[in-house]
Design a protein around this motif. Structure first.
Motif, PDB file in Angstrom:
ATOM      1  N   GLN A 499      30.416  32.733  34.198  1.00 55.77           N
ATOM      2  CA  GLN A 499      30.570  33.981  33.452  1.00 55.77           C
ATOM      3  C   GLN A 499      29.646  34.028  32.243  1.00 55.77           C
ATOM      4  N   ILE A 500      29.506  32.899  31.540  1.00 59.33           N
ATOM      5  CA  ILE A 500      28.611  32.857  30.387  1.00 59.33           C
ATOM      6  C   ILE A 500      27.174  33.119  30.826  1.00 59.33           C
ATOM      7  N   GLY A 501      26.769  32.515  31.936  1.00 61.36           N
ATOM      8  CA  GLY A 501      25.422  32.747  32.439  1.00 61.36           C
ATOM      9  C   GLY A 501      25.182  34.196  32.797  1.00 61.36           C
ATOM     10  N   ALA A 502      26.164  34.831  33.448  1.00 67.97           N
ATOM     11  CA  ALA A 502      26.007  36.238  33.817  1.00 67.97           C
ATOM     12  C   ALA A 502      25.946  37.135  32.576  1.00 67.97           C
ATOM     13  N   LEU A 503      26.789  36.837  31.554  1.00 67.04           N
ATOM     14  CA  LEU A 503      26.767  37.633  30.328  1.00 67.04           C
ATOM     15  C   LEU A 503      25.442  37.481  29.583  1.00 67.04           C
ATOM     16  N   LEU A 504      24.963  36.250  29.450  1.00 68.31           N
ATOM     17  CA  LEU A 504      23.687  36.027  28.774  1.00 68.31           C
ATOM     18  C   LEU A 504      22.548  36.719  29.518  1.00 68.31           C
ATOM     19  N   SER A 505      22.596  36.655  30.843  1.00 62.41           N
ATOM     20  CA  SER A 505      21.573  37.327  31.636  1.00 62.41           C
ATOM     21  C   SER A 505      21.600  38.832  31.389  1.00 62.41           C
ATOM     22  N   TYR A 579      29.605  40.015  37.505  1.00 63.05           N
ATOM     23  CA  TYR A 579      30.445  39.323  36.540  1.00 63.05           C
ATOM     24  C   TYR A 579      31.889  39.164  36.999  1.00 63.05           C
ATOM     25  N   LEU A 580      32.526  40.270  37.384  1.00 61.51           N
ATOM     26  CA  LEU A 580      33.947  40.199  37.731  1.00 61.51           C
ATOM     27  C   LEU A 580      34.241  39.296  38.925  1.00 61.51           C
ATOM     28  N   PRO A 581      33.361  39.200  39.946  1.00 63.83           N
ATOM     29  CA  PRO A 581      33.658  38.239  41.015  1.00 63.83           C
ATOM     30  C   PRO A 581      33.711  36.794  40.554  1.00 63.83           C
ATOM     31  N   LEU A 582      33.124  36.505  39.379  1.00 65.92           N
ATOM     32  CA  LEU A 582      33.161  35.138  38.871  1.00 65.92           C
ATOM     33  C   LEU A 582      34.434  34.839  38.097  1.00 65.92           C
ATOM     34  N   THR A 583      35.263  35.863  37.841  1.00 64.29           N
ATOM     35  CA  THR A 583      36.501  35.670  37.110  1.00 64.29           C
ATOM     36  C   THR A 583      37.672  35.505  38.074  1.00 64.29           C
ATOM     37  N   GLN A 584      38.804  35.161  37.529  1.00 66.54           N
ATOM     38  CA  GLN A 584      40.025  35.005  38.312  1.00 66.54           C
ATOM     39  C   GLN A 584      40.959  36.197  38.139  1.00 66.54           C
ATOM     40  N   ILE A 585      40.419  37.319  37.736  1.00 64.13           N
ATOM     41  CA  ILE A 585      41.220  38.532  37.553  1.00 64.13           C
ATOM     42  C   ILE A 585      41.541  39.116  38.922  1.00 64.13           C
ATOM     43  N   ASP A 586      42.761  39.640  39.070  1.00 66.09           N
ATOM     44  CA  ASP A 586      43.140  40.217  40.349  1.00 66.09           C
ATOM     45  C   ASP A 586      42.371  41.511  40.593  1.00 66.09           C
ATOM     46  N   GLN A 587      42.404  41.959  41.847  1.00 68.07           N
ATOM     47  CA  GLN A 587      41.593  43.092  42.263  1.00 68.07           C
ATOM     48  C   GLN A 587      41.984  44.373  41.531  1.00 68.07           C
ATOM     49  N   GLY A 588      43.274  44.541  41.253  1.00 74.35           N
ATOM     50  CA  GLY A 588      43.716  45.746  40.563  1.00 74.35           C
ATOM     51  C   GLY A 588      43.158  45.855  39.157  1.00 74.35           C
ATOM     52  N   LEU A 589      43.198  44.742  38.403  1.00 75.80           N
ATOM     53  CA  LEU A 589      42.658  44.763  37.050  1.00 75.80           C
ATOM     54  C   LEU A 589      41.142  44.956  37.064  1.00 75.80           C
ATOM     55  N   LYS A 590      40.457  44.383  38.052  1.00 77.57           N
ATOM     56  CA  LYS A 590      39.019  44.599  38.176  1.00 77.57           C
ATOM     57  C   LYS A 590      38.713  46.086  38.349  1.00 77.57           C
ATOM     58  N   ALA A 591      39.480  46.743  39.212  1.00 74.72           N
ATOM     59  CA  ALA A 591      39.257  48.167  39.424  1.00 74.72           C
ATOM     60  C   ALA A 591      39.554  48.967  38.156  1.00 74.72           C
ATOM     61  N   SER A 592      40.608  48.589  37.410  1.00 76.46           N
ATOM     62  CA  SER A 592      40.925  49.295  36.173  1.00 76.46           C
ATOM     63  C   SER A 592      39.814  49.141  35.147  1.00 76.46           C
TER      64      SER A 592
END
Length: 824
Positions: A499-505, A579-592
């Protein structure tokens, strides 16, 4: 090892070549803005504001003149920055003191009104004196703040005037009509001026030779020759070393995208820095030995600039196209197209360099205007024709076969970016030739310079973006050395590093885009601090109620909104795919998160577009007040659905991917919009449900807390069956299925003693509620088979009736006897 030593030796040698550039001719000394010096800390705010007023009066007096050049306007604009800093320093110093005095006055309160209340005790004279003193301080400091704000307003107004003047100068110089390059009258004038021009050029050349002969006496000539020979040896040595450090085409593993980008930048630097350093060293030698006076400064500056532009073009071309090294080519192009583009770059940059040298020579000898117009128009036309020849047939050779889709075979898998790039190149080429033929020679020459400048910026942007993206994401990858070091030392998780790499990029990419945009608009005479003002002053319109309205302003506002919407979509796609695929957030929160970012971006884009039109919040409040009547009369449901959609997004009672039941329908939530929610039913139909119905109705969510589902199977067996055996059989069937969980454990309930059956219910649980139907089917198959094997008979849907004829005959006799009696 040899390559490493070559790089080590090349670096100090290139640095030595660059040392001579300290006295090299400047590129644009006439237009360079002076460095803004920091204003000294003001001792007395009043005296500081008096000094500011005097400086602003001088600048306003200079702006009145109509003979100011663009360079002089830039100097005046640069002088406003320290004045503004001085004003802000006064405000920063006085504002806290003013706030402190106001707090003291509030603490002291108002003086007692003895007329209204004669019985009130008189105020202490010390308090009265303190209030008067504080009031005087408040008045004096408030006056200083007002003077400072007024001075800042003058600074802003002067900056707007300068931006308007620069825009007008730019438009007059670029869009000024002259003779067409195809006009016979122009060439007749050139033919008439040609003898005088040749004579003046010959005179300049003889003056240079005479001056050089005087500057280089026999001893100075030997020293100049030895120095020049040493410089040539250094350039040759640097060239040989550069060839060794440039990546070569070798068989083996294909380099990664990061390696290609890094090698391309290194190649560009190694190819370009040698001629640039050599030119700087040569001009340093020329100045040290007194070659060339002030009359040759323009010509030497043009020659140096031509060398730099040619070196950069060749370096970037070799880096980006790599015509002889396909494996190290960072762009997806065929060998034929790469070689053709490289040849086009060489021809175009040669023509541009020769054109600039001729313009400098023309300015040095003082040629007539028709000669200058003809020279600029000729070189611009040659560049346009070269672009036409280079772009024609670059897609595919005439003998390339087409694919079944109707496109050339080598374009089937091409990047979607190439068609708009080719279209833009053709449009620019047609504009260059068309402007030249129509008589707008200055515009045609400016377009040629812009094509070269934008090509350079876009090429460097592409390489740096690829290097930053691939490098940062690779450095923070799961198996990189940096990731392993951070995990071992700090204890970060691999997912967090990604996630840090994606944000810095993303941050670096955004910064590179902003820098590239500023560099692209730099030749248009716009600076970063007055870019917005210049954009506003570029269009004219009429005012209605204090708002300037014009078709151009509306188009620009729409363009700003479209740009903001495009940036918002790009951020959404980056979040969704990178970015979001690299997190552990569920699909619903990603969509929100994605939808919320979209609404915020659209709102900000709309505010920017409205602000450009000059519509402030007060005017929007009036419009909103008028619309409130319509909202109250006919848009209740729209507002209800909108607010309900926002509540659903943030409350997350239902999420994307949830299995829900609404009324008689059930399905999966696929998308939550502001107005309605899309639900995909089991028969693959999309059901659009208004958000207000979801908020006010009853919704069953199978996966709100977890995804465990319950399977309930009723079983009816005949009387005479052993209940314990039935129970054991059903539990054994449930435990033997691999998708039935152990906790909660399966259970069998004895639910009823019927007239003709014994009723049981098997209740078990599965990990995924979506699998309940499949698991229930498997269990029914297994139960039917196991009960049949155990000899346990199941009842049907209709109760079984046992009829005996001896029992029916007496009943029939009694029925007929009673019927005959009733008839009698």
């Amino acid at each position: 090892m040899t390559r490493f030593l070559s790089r080590v030796l090349l670096a100090p040698l290139l640095a030595a070549l660059l040392m001579g550039g300290a006295v090299a001719p400047t590129w644009s000394a006439d237009t360079a803005a002076p460095a803004a010096t920091e204003a000294p800390a003001p001792v007395d705010p009043a005296k500081s504001l008096d000094s500011v007023k005097q400086s602003l009066d001088k600048i306003e007096a200079q702006i009145v003149g109509d003979s100011l050049t663009d360079g002089e306007l830039i100097k005046l604009r640069g002088a406003l920055d320290p004045i503004s800093a001085q004003i802000q320093a006064v405000i920063a110093e006085v504002a806290p003191k003013l706030a402190a005095v106001k707090a003291r006055l509030d603490q002291l309160g108002k003086p007692p009104d003895l007329k209204a209340n004669p019985s009130a005790a008189p105020e202490d004279p010390a308090v009265t004196k303190e209030r008067d003193d504080q009031q005087k301080l408040f008045t004096s400091r408030d006056d200083l703040i007002k003077r400072a704000n007024l001075a800042q307003l003058r600074v802003d107004q002067i900056a707007s005037q300068i931006a308007e003047r620069r825009r007008t100068l730019f438009a007059n110089s670029v869009f000024q009509a002259s003779s067409s390059i195809a006009s016979p009258k122009l060439w007749m004038s050139v033919a008439g001026e040609a003898p005088r021009g040749f004579s003046a050029a010959h005179g300049v050349l003889m003056d240079f030779v005479s001056q050089a002969s005087e500057a280089l006496a026999w001893r100075n000539a030997w020293m100049f020759g030895l120095s020049l020979l040493a410089l040539i040896v250094a350039i040759v040595a640097a060239t040989l070393l550069a060839r060794r450090v440039i990546p070569r085409e070798r068989s083996g593993r294909t380099p990664s995208e990061w390696q290609k980008a890094a090698a391309a930048l290194w190649t560009a630097a190694a190819v370009a820095i040698i001629p640039v350093g050599g030119a700087m060293g040569f001009f340093a030698l020329a100045r040290w030995f007194g070659l060339g006076g002030d009359e040759f400064r323009r010509l030497s500056a043009a020659l140096f600039r031509g060398v730099v532009e040619f070196a950069l073009a060749v370096g970037i071309g070799n880096a980006l196209l790599a015509p002889n090294r396909p494996k190290w080519r960072p762009v997806d192009l065929s060998d034929r197209v790469a070689r053709r583009l490289m040849n086009l770059i060489l021809v175009v940059i040669t023509l541009i360099t020769l054109g600039k040298l001729f313009e400098a020579l023309d300015a040095t000898v003082g040629s007539a205007l028709p000669v200058s117009v003809a020279a600029r128009g000729t070189f611009a036309l040659l560049v346009g024709l070269a672009l036409t020849r280079g772009l024609y047939g670059i897609v595919a050779a005439p003998d390339v076969e087409e694919s079944p889709s109707g496109r050339p075979g080598n374009l089937v898998d091409e990047s979607p970016w190439w068609p708009p790039i080719r279209f833009a190149a053709w449009a620019a080429t047609i504009a260059v030739i068309g402007a030249d033929l129509l008589g707008y020679v200055a515009l045609s020459s400016f377009l040629v310079d812009q094509i070269a400048w934008m090509a350079l910026i876009i090429s460097l942007l592409f390489l740096f973006l690829k290097l930053a993206s691939e490098g940062l994401e690779g450095a923070f990858g799961p198996n990189s050395r940096l990731s392993r070091a951070l995990i071992a030392s700090i204890g970060l998780r691999r997912e967090s590093l990604a996630q840090i790499g994606a944000l810095l990029s993303g941050v670096v990419s955004l910064t590179l885009y902003a820098v590239a945009a500023l560099l692209v608009i730099a030749p248009w005479g716009l600076q970063s601090h007055d870019m917005v003002g210049a954009m506003k002053s570029a269009f004219f319109g009429f005012k209605i109620g204090g708002v300037t309205i014009s078709p151009w302003s509306l188009l620009v506002a729409l363009a700003l909104f479209a740009l903001g919407y495009t940036v918002t979509s790009a951020i959404q796609n980056w979040l969704e795919k990178r970015y979001l695929p690299l997190t552990q957030i569920d699909q619903g929160l990603k969509a929100s998160i994605r939808v919320s970012i979209g609404y915020i971006g659209v709102l900000l884009s709309l505010l920017f577009a409205v602000a450009f039109l000059g519509i402030n919040l007060e005017r929007l409040a009036l419009v909103a007040g008028a619309l409130s009547v319509g909202i109250g009369l006919g848009l209740q449901s729209v507002v209800n659905n909108f607010v309900s959609g926002l509540i659903l997004l943030w409350e997350r009672a239902i999420r994307v991917g949830d299995l829900v039941v609404i009324g008689d329908d059930q399905g999966y939530v696929r998308r939550i919009n502001v107005r309605a929610t899309e639900i995909e039913t089991f028969d693959r139909a999309t059901m659009i449900v208004p958000n207000g119905n979801i908020m006010t109705g009853v919704v069953k969510n199978y996966v709100r807390g977890d995804r465990i589902g319950r399977v309930k199977i009723p079983i009816q067996v005949l009387w005479g069956s052993e209940p314990e055996k039935v129970r054991e059989t059903l539990l054994d069937v449930a435990k033997s299925h691999e998708e039935v969980v152990g906790i909660p454990a399966a259970t069998v309930l004895f639910t009823n003693l019927g007239l003709n059956s014994l009723d049981f219910e098997l209740i078990c649980f599965v990990e995924n509620v979506e699998r309940t139907g499949r698991v229930k089917s498997d269990l029914l198959f297994a139960i039917f088979s196991r009960l049949a094997e155990s000899g346990i008979r199941m009842t049907g849907s209709t109760p079984e009736m046992n009829v005996s004829l001896p029992h029916i005959e007496p009943m029939l006799d009694r029925y007929f006897d009673r019927r005959s009696e009733s008839k009698a």
